[in-house]
Design a protein around this motif. Structure first.
Motif, PDB file in Angstrom:
ATOM      1  N   GLN A  79      16.272 -17.755 -11.751  1.00 42.22           N
ATOM      2  CA  GLN A  79      16.685 -18.947 -10.708  1.00 42.22           C
ATOM      3  C   GLN A  79      15.640 -20.171 -10.987  1.00 42.22           C
ATOM      4  O   GLN A  79      15.317 -20.689  -9.907  1.00 42.22           O
ATOM      5  CB  GLN A  79      16.813 -18.338  -9.428  1.00 42.22           C
ATOM      6  N   MET A  80      15.526 -20.428 -12.010  1.00 45.54           N
ATOM      7  CA  MET A  80      14.733 -21.615 -12.338  1.00 45.54           C
ATOM      8  C   MET A  80      13.290 -21.369 -11.871  1.00 45.54           C
ATOM      9  O   MET A  80      12.537 -22.545 -11.640  1.00 45.54           O
ATOM     10  CB  MET A  80      15.293 -22.933 -11.894  1.00 45.54           C
ATOM     11  N   ARG A  81      12.775 -20.546 -11.627  1.00 44.58           N
ATOM     12  CA  ARG A  81      11.447 -20.074 -11.083  1.00 44.58           C
ATOM     13  C   ARG A  81      10.725 -19.065 -11.933  1.00 44.58           C
ATOM     14  O   ARG A  81      11.281 -18.153 -12.521  1.00 44.58           O
ATOM     15  CB  ARG A  81      11.352 -19.517  -9.687  1.00 44.58           C
ATOM     16  N   ARG A  82       9.482 -19.356 -12.348  1.00 46.43           N
ATOM     17  CA  ARG A  82       8.713 -18.446 -12.819  1.00 46.43           C
ATOM     18  C   ARG A  82       8.383 -17.094 -12.204  1.00 46.43           C
ATOM     19  O   ARG A  82       7.975 -17.285 -10.980  1.00 46.43           O
ATOM     20  CB  ARG A  82       7.144 -19.213 -13.383  1.00 46.43           C
ATOM     21  N   VAL A  83       8.634 -16.108 -12.897  1.00 49.61           N
ATOM     22  CA  VAL A  83       8.205 -14.863 -11.983  1.00 49.61           C
ATOM     23  C   VAL A  83       7.000 -14.233 -12.561  1.00 49.61           C
ATOM     24  O   VAL A  83       6.406 -14.242 -13.934  1.00 49.61           O
ATOM     25  CB  VAL A  83       9.203 -13.828 -12.486  1.00 49.61           C
ATOM     26  N   ILE A  84       5.973 -14.143 -11.754  1.00 45.01           N
ATOM     27  CA  ILE A  84       4.578 -13.722 -12.147  1.00 45.01           C
ATOM     28  C   ILE A  84       4.363 -12.255 -11.823  1.00 45.01           C
ATOM     29  O   ILE A  84       3.431 -11.573 -12.105  1.00 45.01           O
ATOM     30  CB  ILE A  84       3.519 -14.620 -11.741  1.00 45.01           C
ATOM     31  N   GLY A  85       5.114 -11.343 -10.963  1.00 41.76           N
ATOM     32  CA  GLY A  85       4.946 -10.025 -10.859  1.00 41.76           C
ATOM     33  C   GLY A  85       6.466  -9.537 -10.188  1.00 41.76           C
ATOM     34  O   GLY A  85       7.292 -10.214  -9.976  1.00 41.76           O
TER      35      GLY A  85
END
Length: 220
Positions: A79-85
């Motif tokens: 959703q156009m967001r970086r996933v970090i976890g």
């Protein structure tokens, strides 16, 4: 790019584990995911040991939980967001060969198939501060909640071990609705969240919900 020196929370917790350098070797295309060695032990000593200054009672139901951790060096966007976890319950809803292949991979990584897996962005973990790392890990741990019995009380197995499952956030509401109608039940989750926010953070003023793969899966 030189590695940024981590911000150390001195005299509070053991030095946090760092992802191995092999993950950042661009010539090594075979290693993008590796077990996060030492993270489980760091969590136990830092967040679940009552003698630790960073002990969090909210995680006490996880004392006997079988959770493994994985470093990921592959970029993940949703959703156009970086996933970090991301926290997940390890299940294989697929055919026999796919299931067997995935089970084999888990056993090669961890020696077994763990019930729960937390995957952490290795690039983020290498650059973030200690406080940001603590917030990330605690956020993912918070997704593993204790189930309730038919009476609404915490559920346990016949051996007295908490029954666990992946859970959503405590609060889900629109700002506009709260602005127009307030927090509702004074003992409800929104009111409790407001009171917690008004008290101020006990560790750090940091929110990472928008970078959590588990949260974005729920929102999809």
């Amino acid at each position: 790019m030189p590695r940024k020196k981590p911000e150390i929370i001195r005299n509070l917790a053991p030095l946090r584990p760092m992802p191995p350098d092999l993950l950042f070797d661009e010539s090594n295309w075979t290693k993008h995911f590796v077990p996060a060695d030492g993270v489980a032990e760091w969590v136990a000593k830092t967040l679940m040991d009552e003698s630790s200054p960073l002990y969090n009672e909210d995680h006490k139901h996880l004392h006997y939980a079988d959770i493994e951790y994985l470093w990921a060096a592959v970029e993940n966007k949703r959703q156009m967001r970086r996933v970090i976890g991301q926290c997940e319950e390890v299940t294989f809803r697929c055919g026999a060969w796919q299931k067997g292949r995935q089970e084999q991979q888990m056993k090669e990584w961890f020696g077994r198939v763990p019930p729960y897996l937390i995957t952490l962005d290795a690039h983020y973990a290498r650059e973030c501060s200690d406080i940001e790392f603590c917030a990330l890990v605690e956020h993912e741990l918070a997704h593993i909640g204790q189930k309730k019995d038919e009476f609404g009380a915490p559920a346990f197995t016949k051996d007295g071990i908490p029954k666990l499952g992946v859970r959503d956030h405590d609060v889900s509401e629109f700002v506009g609705v709260v602005e127009r109608y307030g927090v509702g039940d004074p003992d409800g989750p929104i009111a409790r969240m407001v009171r917690a926010a008004n008290k101020g953070p006990t560790i750090a003023n940091l929110s990472i919900a928008q970078a959590c793969g588990t949260c974005l899966l729920k929102a999809a």
